[in-house]
Design an enzyme around this catalytic site. Structure first.
Site, PDB file in Angstrom:
ATOM      1  N   GLU A  95      33.268 -97.931 -50.776  1.00 43.69           N
ATOM      2  CA  GLU A  95      32.770 -96.756 -50.066  1.00 43.69           C
ATOM      3  C   GLU A  95      33.641 -95.576 -50.450  1.00 43.69           C
ATOM      4  O   GLU A  95      34.859 -95.712 -50.561  1.00 43.69           O
ATOM      5  CB  GLU A  95      32.835 -96.971 -48.551  1.00 43.69           C
ATOM      6  N   ASN A 101      33.925 -86.514 -52.385  1.00 35.80           N
ATOM      7  CA  ASN A 101      34.992 -86.900 -53.322  1.00 35.80           C
ATOM      8  C   ASN A 101      34.388 -87.151 -54.707  1.00 35.80           C
ATOM      9  O   ASN A 101      34.184 -88.278 -55.150  1.00 35.80           O
ATOM     10  CB  ASN A 101      35.707 -88.155 -52.797  1.00 35.80           C
ATOM     11  N   TYR A 158      34.183 -93.875 -60.617  1.00 39.00           N
ATOM     12  CA  TYR A 158      33.466 -95.128 -60.354  1.00 39.00           C
ATOM     13  C   TYR A 158      32.206 -95.250 -61.227  1.00 39.00           C
ATOM     14  O   TYR A 158      31.896 -96.335 -61.711  1.00 39.00           O
ATOM     15  CB  TYR A 158      33.107 -95.234 -58.871  1.00 39.00           C
ATOM     16  N   LEU A 215      42.078 -97.006 -53.365  1.00 38.16           N
ATOM     17  CA  LEU A 215      42.607 -96.691 -54.696  1.00 38.16           C
ATOM     18  C   LEU A 215      43.311 -95.352 -54.560  1.00 38.16           C
ATOM     19  O   LEU A 215      42.720 -94.394 -54.036  1.00 38.16           O
ATOM     20  CB  LEU A 215      41.444 -96.569 -55.694  1.00 38.16           C
ATOM     21  N   ALA A 216      44.546 -95.288 -54.983  1.00 42.09           N
ATOM     22  CA  ALA A 216      45.301 -94.040 -54.819  1.00 42.09           C
ATOM     23  C   ALA A 216      46.213 -93.819 -56.016  1.00 42.09           C
ATOM     24  O   ALA A 216      46.869 -94.750 -56.489  1.00 42.09           O
ATOM     25  CB  ALA A 216      46.134 -94.105 -53.536  1.00 42.09           C
ATOM     26  N   VAL A 217      46.238 -92.575 -56.477  1.00 39.84           N
ATOM     27  CA  VAL A 217      47.163 -92.163 -57.539  1.00 39.84           C
ATOM     28  C   VAL A 217      47.912 -90.937 -57.012  1.00 39.84           C
ATOM     29  O   VAL A 217      47.313 -90.041 -56.403  1.00 39.84           O
ATOM     30  CB  VAL A 217      46.410 -91.830 -58.847  1.00 39.84           C
TER      31      VAL A 217
HETATM   32  C1  COA Z   1      40.255 -90.406 -57.694  1.00 41.29           C
HETATM   33  C2  COA Z   1      41.614 -90.730 -58.300  1.00 41.29           C
HETATM   34  C3  COA Z   1      41.998 -92.161 -57.924  1.00 41.29           C
HETATM   35  C4  COA Z   1      41.539 -90.590 -59.826  1.00 41.29           C
HETATM   36  O1  COA Z   1      42.804 -90.983 -60.374  1.00 41.29           O
HETATM   37  P1  COA Z   1      43.293 -90.489 -61.827  1.00 41.29           P
HETATM   38  O2  COA Z   1      44.395 -91.393 -62.261  1.00 41.29           O
HETATM   39  O3  COA Z   1      43.568 -89.035 -61.793  1.00 41.29           O
HETATM   40  O4  COA Z   1      41.983 -90.752 -62.699  1.00 41.29           O
HETATM   41  P2  COA Z   1      41.886 -90.866 -64.300  1.00 41.29           P
HETATM   42  O5  COA Z   1      42.896 -89.981 -64.948  1.00 41.29           O
HETATM   43  O6  COA Z   1      41.898 -92.302 -64.681  1.00 41.29           O
HETATM   44  O7  COA Z   1      40.432 -90.244 -64.538  1.00 41.29           O
HETATM   45  C5  COA Z   1      39.316 -91.036 -64.922  1.00 41.29           C
HETATM   46  C6  COA Z   1      38.038 -90.244 -64.723  1.00 41.29           C
HETATM   47  O8  COA Z   1      37.809 -89.989 -63.324  1.00 41.29           O
HETATM   48  C7  COA Z   1      37.144 -88.707 -63.175  1.00 41.29           C
HETATM   49  N1  COA Z   1      38.012 -87.760 -62.498  1.00 41.29           N
HETATM   50  C8  COA Z   1      39.297 -87.978 -62.138  1.00 41.29           C
HETATM   51  N2  COA Z   1      39.770 -86.872 -61.493  1.00 41.29           N
HETATM   52  C9  COA Z   1      38.759 -85.981 -61.477  1.00 41.29           C
HETATM   53  C10 COA Z   1      38.625 -84.672 -60.941  1.00 41.29           C
HETATM   54  N3  COA Z   1      39.645 -84.043 -60.307  1.00 41.29           N
HETATM   55  N4  COA Z   1      37.446 -84.045 -61.044  1.00 41.29           N
HETATM   56  C11 COA Z   1      36.392 -84.655 -61.659  1.00 41.29           C
HETATM   57  N5  COA Z   1      36.443 -85.898 -62.197  1.00 41.29           N
HETATM   58  C12 COA Z   1      37.627 -86.551 -62.096  1.00 41.29           C
HETATM   59  C13 COA Z   1      36.886 -88.223 -64.591  1.00 41.29           C
HETATM   60  O9  COA Z   1      35.620 -88.725 -64.980  1.00 41.29           O
HETATM   61  C14 COA Z   1      38.017 -88.888 -65.361  1.00 41.29           C
HETATM   62  O10 COA Z   1      37.762 -89.015 -66.730  1.00 41.29           O
HETATM   63  P3  COA Z   1      38.215 -87.816 -67.731  1.00 41.29           P
HETATM   64  O11 COA Z   1      39.649 -87.505 -67.424  1.00 41.29           O
HETATM   65  O12 COA Z   1      38.010 -88.427 -69.085  1.00 41.29           O
HETATM   66  O13 COA Z   1      37.323 -86.663 -67.427  1.00 41.29           O
HETATM   67  C15 COA Z   1      42.715 -89.727 -57.803  1.00 41.29           C
HETATM   68  O14 COA Z   1      42.206 -88.416 -57.945  1.00 41.29           O
HETATM   69  C16 COA Z   1      43.158 -89.942 -56.360  1.00 41.29           C
HETATM   70  O15 COA Z   1      44.049 -90.744 -56.068  1.00 41.29           O
HETATM   71  N6  COA Z   1      42.515 -89.208 -55.429  1.00 41.29           N
HETATM   72  C17 COA Z   1      42.853 -89.296 -54.024  1.00 41.29           C
HETATM   73  C18 COA Z   1      42.546 -90.634 -53.449  1.00 41.29           C
HETATM   74  C19 COA Z   1      41.098 -91.026 -53.683  1.00 41.29           C
HETATM   75  O16 COA Z   1      40.195 -90.203 -53.633  1.00 41.29           O
HETATM   76  N7  COA Z   1      40.891 -92.339 -53.915  1.00 41.29           N
HETATM   77  C20 COA Z   1      39.578 -92.907 -54.072  1.00 41.29           C
HETATM   78  C21 COA Z   1      38.940 -93.005 -52.728  1.00 41.29           C
HETATM   79  S1  COA Z   1      37.594 -94.100 -52.622  1.00 41.29           S
END
Ligand code: COA
Length: 145
Positions: A89, A94, A101, A58-60
């Site tokens: 996993e 992270n 999740y 999963l990546a953003v």
């Molecule tokens: C993890 C990831 C996919 C989250 O994507 P995102 O689009 O920013 O997530 P969302 O905006 O939908 O956030 C949903 C919830 O996730 C959690 N969250 C997301 N980023 C966070 C951060 N930097 N710190 C703490 N909690 C976080 C929060 O609970 C958040 O809810 P909230 O905004 O109401 O507090 C993104 O940070 C990413 O791509 N990271 C790098 C790749 C990665 O780690 N992928 C997953 C590997 S298994």
């Protein structure tokens, strides 16, 4: 999204993990068990085998974090998956992903010690997380009469 676009976005999102190549994404997308859920700035890759869905990645894009993109991707695949249970996993350090999740019903089910090798030579545990899926009634699952 093309395999090259997936590889580029994955590289931007995972700066300290091993990069996945465009060829690896192309091979995964050829599998009948693998589904891509894509957004212009993010994607999820799911593999469903024998009623179990695995979130492969999963990546953003970092420029678009905290805009609810991962939430939308998680909601979509978890509601559409033709599977009863899901697992994934995630690196133990992270916390952003683990928070995400947990919000989607995943809980820790185990750990693999030193599973991820970082580009700086260090290792980090993998946390195995599992969840029940709401549906389990997609086209691959038998429907009850
Ligand atoms: C993890 C990831 C996919 C989250 O994507 P995102 O689009 O920013 O997530 P969302 O905006 O939908 O956030 C949903 C919830 O996730 C959690 N969250 C997301 N980023 C966070 C951060 N930097 N710190 C703490 N909690 C976080 C929060 O609970 C958040 O809810 P909230 O905004 O109401 O507090 C993104 O940070 C990413 O791509 N990271 C790098 C790749 C990665 O780690 N992928 C997953 C590997 S298994």
């Amino acid at each position: 999204m093309t395999p090259a676009e997936l590889a580029n976005l994955h590289r931007s999102a995972f700066q300290s993990e091993r990069n996945w190549s465009a060829d690896e994404f192309a091979d995964l997308l050829l599998s009948p068990h693998v589904t891509l859920i894509a957004h212009s700035q993010g994607f999820a890759l799911i593999r469903i085998v024998a009623g179990e869905a695995e979130l492969l990645t999963l990546a953003v894009h970092p420029d678009h974090h905290r805009q609810g993109i991962a939430t939308r991707l998680m909601t979509q695949w978890m509601s559409d998956a033709a599977a009863q249970t899901a697992f994934l996993e995630v690196a133990a350090d992270n916390l952003a992903a683990q928070n995400l999740y947990r919000k989607h019903g995943f809980a820790e089910a185990g750990r693999r010690r030193g599973y991820y090798k970082r580009s700086d030579g260090t290792t980090v545990d993998a946390v195995l997380m599992t969840a029940a899926l709401p549906c389990g009634q997609g086209p691959e699952s038998p429907r009850t009469p």
